[in-house]
Scaffold this motif. Structure first.
Motif, PDB file in Angstrom:
ATOM      1  N   ALA A  36     -11.084 -47.572   6.384  1.00 46.16           N
ATOM      2  CA  ALA A  36     -10.208 -46.956   5.397  1.00 46.16           C
ATOM      3  C   ALA A  36      -8.922 -46.514   6.073  1.00 46.16           C
ATOM      4  CB  ALA A  36     -10.901 -45.757   4.739  1.00 46.16           C
ATOM      5  N   GLY A  37      -7.857 -46.441   5.287  1.00 45.50           N
ATOM      6  CA  GLY A  37      -6.549 -46.135   5.833  1.00 45.50           C
ATOM      7  C   GLY A  37      -6.083 -44.714   5.643  1.00 45.50           C
ATOM      8  N   ASP A  38      -6.886 -43.854   5.027  1.00 44.00           N
ATOM      9  CA  ASP A  38      -6.544 -42.443   4.927  1.00 44.00           C
ATOM     10  C   ASP A  38      -7.823 -41.628   4.763  1.00 44.00           C
ATOM     11  OD1 ASP A  38      -7.058 -41.745   1.950  1.00 44.00           O
ATOM     12  OD2 ASP A  38      -5.727 -43.490   1.792  1.00 44.00           O
ATOM     13  N   GLY A  39      -7.704 -40.313   4.919  1.00 38.83           N
ATOM     14  CA  GLY A  39      -8.888 -39.465   4.902  1.00 38.83           C
ATOM     15  C   GLY A  39      -9.649 -39.466   3.599  1.00 38.83           C
ATOM     16  N   ARG A  40      -8.933 -39.454   2.474  1.00 41.10           N
ATOM     17  CA  ARG A  40      -9.627 -39.428   1.176  1.00 41.10           C
ATOM     18  C   ARG A  40     -10.386 -40.721   0.947  1.00 41.10           C
ATOM     19  NH1 ARG A  40     -12.402 -36.565  -0.873  1.00 41.10           N
ATOM     20  NH2 ARG A  40     -10.844 -34.918  -0.648  1.00 41.10           N
ATOM     21  N   ALA A  41      -9.744 -41.851   1.252  1.00 44.02           N
ATOM     22  CA  ALA A  41     -10.431 -43.138   1.111  1.00 44.02           C
ATOM     23  C   ALA A  41     -11.606 -43.205   2.067  1.00 44.02           C
ATOM     24  CB  ALA A  41      -9.462 -44.287   1.363  1.00 44.02           C
ATOM     25  N   GLY A  42     -11.444 -42.594   3.253  1.00 45.09           N
ATOM     26  CA  GLY A  42     -12.524 -42.579   4.221  1.00 45.09           C
ATOM     27  C   GLY A  42     -13.734 -41.819   3.736  1.00 45.09           C
ATOM     28  N   VAL A  43     -13.509 -40.646   3.164  1.00 44.87           N
ATOM     29  CA  VAL A  43     -14.613 -39.846   2.629  1.00 44.87           C
ATOM     30  C   VAL A  43     -15.325 -40.607   1.520  1.00 44.87           C
ATOM     31  CG1 VAL A  43     -15.179 -37.764   1.315  1.00 44.87           C
ATOM     32  CG2 VAL A  43     -13.625 -37.620   3.270  1.00 44.87           C
ATOM     33  N   ASP A  44     -14.559 -41.238   0.639  1.00 46.70           N
ATOM     34  CA  ASP A  44     -15.154 -42.016  -0.454  1.00 46.70           C
ATOM     35  C   ASP A  44     -15.976 -43.187   0.089  1.00 46.70           C
ATOM     36  OD1 ASP A  44     -13.922 -40.311  -2.217  1.00 46.70           O
ATOM     37  OD2 ASP A  44     -12.247 -41.667  -2.654  1.00 46.70           O
ATOM     38  N   LEU A  45     -15.452 -43.834   1.130  1.00 43.67           N
ATOM     39  CA  LEU A  45     -16.157 -44.979   1.696  1.00 43.67           C
ATOM     40  C   LEU A  45     -17.449 -44.548   2.375  1.00 43.67           C
ATOM     41  CD1 LEU A  45     -15.892 -48.055   2.051  1.00 43.67           C
ATOM     42  CD2 LEU A  45     -14.775 -47.616   4.249  1.00 43.67           C
ATOM     43  N   VAL A  46     -17.411 -43.414   3.064  1.00 41.86           N
ATOM     44  CA  VAL A  46     -18.628 -42.896   3.696  1.00 41.86           C
ATOM     45  C   VAL A  46     -19.666 -42.553   2.641  1.00 41.86           C
ATOM     46  CG1 VAL A  46     -19.571 -40.973   5.037  1.00 41.86           C
ATOM     47  CG2 VAL A  46     -17.456 -42.080   5.781  1.00 41.86           C
ATOM     48  N   LEU A  66      -8.877 -33.878   9.964  1.00 40.98           N
ATOM     49  CA  LEU A  66      -9.528 -32.591  10.133  1.00 40.98           C
ATOM     50  C   LEU A  66     -10.230 -32.163   8.847  1.00 40.98           C
ATOM     51  CD1 LEU A  66      -9.747 -30.516  12.441  1.00 40.98           C
ATOM     52  CD2 LEU A  66      -7.840 -29.298  11.375  1.00 40.98           C
ATOM     53  N   ALA A  67      -9.501 -32.244   7.731  1.00 40.79           N
ATOM     54  CA  ALA A  67     -10.080 -31.875   6.438  1.00 40.79           C
ATOM     55  C   ALA A  67     -11.190 -32.846   6.038  1.00 40.79           C
ATOM     56  CB  ALA A  67      -8.997 -31.843   5.366  1.00 40.79           C
ATOM     57  N   ALA A  68     -10.986 -34.121   6.311  1.00 38.94           N
ATOM     58  CA  ALA A  68     -12.005 -35.120   5.984  1.00 38.94           C
ATOM     59  C   ALA A  68     -13.280 -34.880   6.792  1.00 38.94           C
ATOM     60  CB  ALA A  68     -11.471 -36.526   6.246  1.00 38.94           C
ATOM     61  N   THR A  69     -13.124 -34.546   8.076  1.00 40.99           N
ATOM     62  CA  THR A  69     -14.284 -34.261   8.920  1.00 40.99           C
ATOM     63  C   THR A  69     -15.046 -33.052   8.401  1.00 40.99           C
ATOM     64  OG1 THR A  69     -13.261 -35.215  10.897  1.00 40.99           O
ATOM     65  CG2 THR A  69     -15.000 -33.606  11.250  1.00 40.99           C
ATOM     66  N   ALA A  70     -14.327 -31.997   8.057  1.00 40.20           N
ATOM     67  CA  ALA A  70     -14.968 -30.791   7.529  1.00 40.20           C
ATOM     68  C   ALA A  70     -15.737 -31.103   6.249  1.00 40.20           C
ATOM     69  CB  ALA A  70     -13.920 -29.710   7.269  1.00 40.20           C
ATOM     70  N   GLU A  71     -15.153 -31.922   5.391  1.00 42.09           N
ATOM     71  CA  GLU A  71     -15.804 -32.278   4.133  1.00 42.09           C
ATOM     72  C   GLU A  71     -17.084 -33.078   4.388  1.00 42.09           C
ATOM     73  OE1 GLU A  71     -14.669 -34.738   0.044  1.00 42.09           O
ATOM     74  OE2 GLU A  71     -13.095 -33.661   1.146  1.00 42.09           O
ATOM     75  N   LEU A  72     -17.024 -34.013   5.319  1.00 40.79           N
ATOM     76  CA  LEU A  72     -18.201 -34.824   5.613  1.00 40.79           C
ATOM     77  C   LEU A  72     -19.312 -34.002   6.264  1.00 40.79           C
ATOM     78  CD1 LEU A  72     -16.554 -38.102   6.979  1.00 40.79           C
ATOM     79  CD2 LEU A  72     -17.696 -37.790   4.779  1.00 40.79           C
ATOM     80  N   LEU A  73     -18.945 -33.133   7.191  1.00 39.66           N
ATOM     81  CA  LEU A  73     -19.955 -32.372   7.923  1.00 39.66           C
ATOM     82  C   LEU A  73     -20.573 -31.257   7.090  1.00 39.66           C
ATOM     83  CD1 LEU A  73     -18.318 -32.162  11.466  1.00 39.66           C
ATOM     84  CD2 LEU A  73     -20.072 -33.736  10.641  1.00 39.66           C
ATOM     85  N   ALA A  74     -19.956 -30.941   5.962  1.00 40.62           N
ATOM     86  CA  ALA A  74     -20.517 -29.927   5.069  1.00 40.62           C
ATOM     87  C   ALA A  74     -21.619 -30.498   4.180  1.00 40.62           C
ATOM     88  CB  ALA A  74     -19.411 -29.331   4.198  1.00 40.62           C
ATOM     89  N   ARG A  75     -21.822 -31.788   4.235  1.00 37.17           N
ATOM     90  CA  ARG A  75     -22.831 -32.429   3.391  1.00 37.17           C
ATOM     91  C   ARG A  75     -24.240 -32.170   3.910  1.00 37.17           C
ATOM     92  NH1 ARG A  75     -20.164 -38.328   1.852  1.00 37.17           N
ATOM     93  NH2 ARG A  75     -18.347 -37.466   0.738  1.00 37.17           N
ATOM     94  N   GLU A  76     -25.201 -32.359   3.036  1.00 43.05           N
ATOM     95  CA  GLU A  76     -26.596 -32.113   3.388  1.00 43.05           C
ATOM     96  C   GLU A  76     -27.083 -33.059   4.478  1.00 43.05           C
ATOM     97  OE1 GLU A  76     -31.004 -31.950   1.215  1.00 43.05           O
ATOM     98  OE2 GLU A  76     -29.157 -31.933   0.025  1.00 43.05           O
ATOM     99  N   ALA A  77     -26.661 -34.310   4.401  1.00 39.25           N
ATOM    100  CA  ALA A  77     -27.044 -35.294   5.432  1.00 39.25           C
ATOM    101  C   ALA A  77     -25.768 -35.956   5.960  1.00 39.25           C
ATOM    102  CB  ALA A  77     -27.991 -36.338   4.852  1.00 39.25           C
ATOM    103  N   PRO A  78     -25.028 -35.245   6.820  1.00 39.00           N
ATOM    104  CA  PRO A  78     -23.729 -35.757   7.270  1.00 39.00           C
ATOM    105  C   PRO A  78     -23.867 -36.880   8.283  1.00 39.00           C
ATOM    106  CG  PRO A  78     -24.261 -33.755   8.448  1.00 39.00           C
ATOM    107  CD  PRO A  78     -25.337 -33.937   7.414  1.00 39.00           C
TER     108      PRO A  78
END
Length: 233
Positions: A36-46, A66-78
């Motif tokens: 993915a080419g940006d953080g939001r697209a990256g989070v969606d792709l993950v 940084l924000a994308a990492t925080a969002e992903l790591l806050a998940r139940e199964a990151p």
């Protein structure tokens, strides 16, 4: 054969993504499943692909790494997240590690080191480069080291937390602060790898740390990154 390690690349530079794909694609046990080419697209792709490891750039449009990492790591199964950086990312690198990123790599990392780091992180051992980690933490954190003044309160707090450890656990914490792997700790402190893993688990629990990178940052805050671990027996 065991399942491949699945990886998603998130970087706004297409050339960087191509290079990473070529490097990782040469490893028989690693499968780059998306980019993915940006953080939001990256989070969606993950969310869609649920990869084992994400290589995450820091500076990107729409949603930074940084924000994308925080969002992903806050998940139940990151997923495991490795931050990609250059020296001009300043204190964002340290902040990523404080959030709980499983490690970081310079974009100039040698291909063999990159592949080995992805494998290590996928196996549950966050990777801190011994030759780069302390340099980045100390030089680009945006704050003076404890011995330079101005961080005494943080230093005292870190030392107080480390005081909760036994002598052996403290040596393991210092070794983690140096970027040593479990195998290196075992060899240099004369322990078996299972014993090292047990000590690391206890250190994580006592310090309330989420992963090894946070232990390393605590050692840095305490001003102990230059102290070499030795066998206390």
């Amino acid at each position: 054969m065991s399942a491949s390690i699945t990886v998603v690349l998130v970087d706004d530079d297409a050339l960087v993504r191509t290079g990473l794909r070529l490097i990782l694609g040469g490893a028989p046990d690693i499968d780059v499943v998306g980019e993915a080419g940006d953080g939001r697209a990256g989070v969606d792709l993950v969310t869609e692909l649920a990869p084992d490891v994400v290589l995450m750039d820091i500076r990107m449009p729409r949603l930074d790494g940084l924000a994308a990492t925080a969002e992903l790591l806050a998940r139940e199964a990151p997923p495991k997240v490795i931050v990609l950086t250059t020296f001009d990312t300043d204190d964002m690198v340290v902040e990523a590690l404080r959030i709980g990123a499983n490690g970081f790599l310079l974009k100039s990392t040698h291909p063999e080191r990159l592949v080995e780091s992805v494998r290590a992180v996928a196996a549950g051992e966050p990777r801190l480069s011994p030759s780069v980690t302390q340099q980045l933490i100390a030089q680009v954190a945006g704050a003076p080291r404890p011995d330079q003044g101005g961080t005494e309160q943080r230093r005292e707090h870190a030392l107080a937390r480390l005081d909760s450890l036994t002598d052996r656990e403290r040596e393991v914490a210092l070794a983690i602060g140096q970027g040593w792997s479990n195998a290196q700790i075992a060899a240099r402190l004369y322990m078996g790898v299972p014993t090292v893993k047990a000590h690391v688990s206890r250190v994580l629990d006592k310090l309330g740390a989420g992963n090894r990178t946070q232990i390393a940052l605590l050692v840095h805050d305490a001003g102990l990154t230059g102290e070499t671990p030795t066998d206390p027996t």
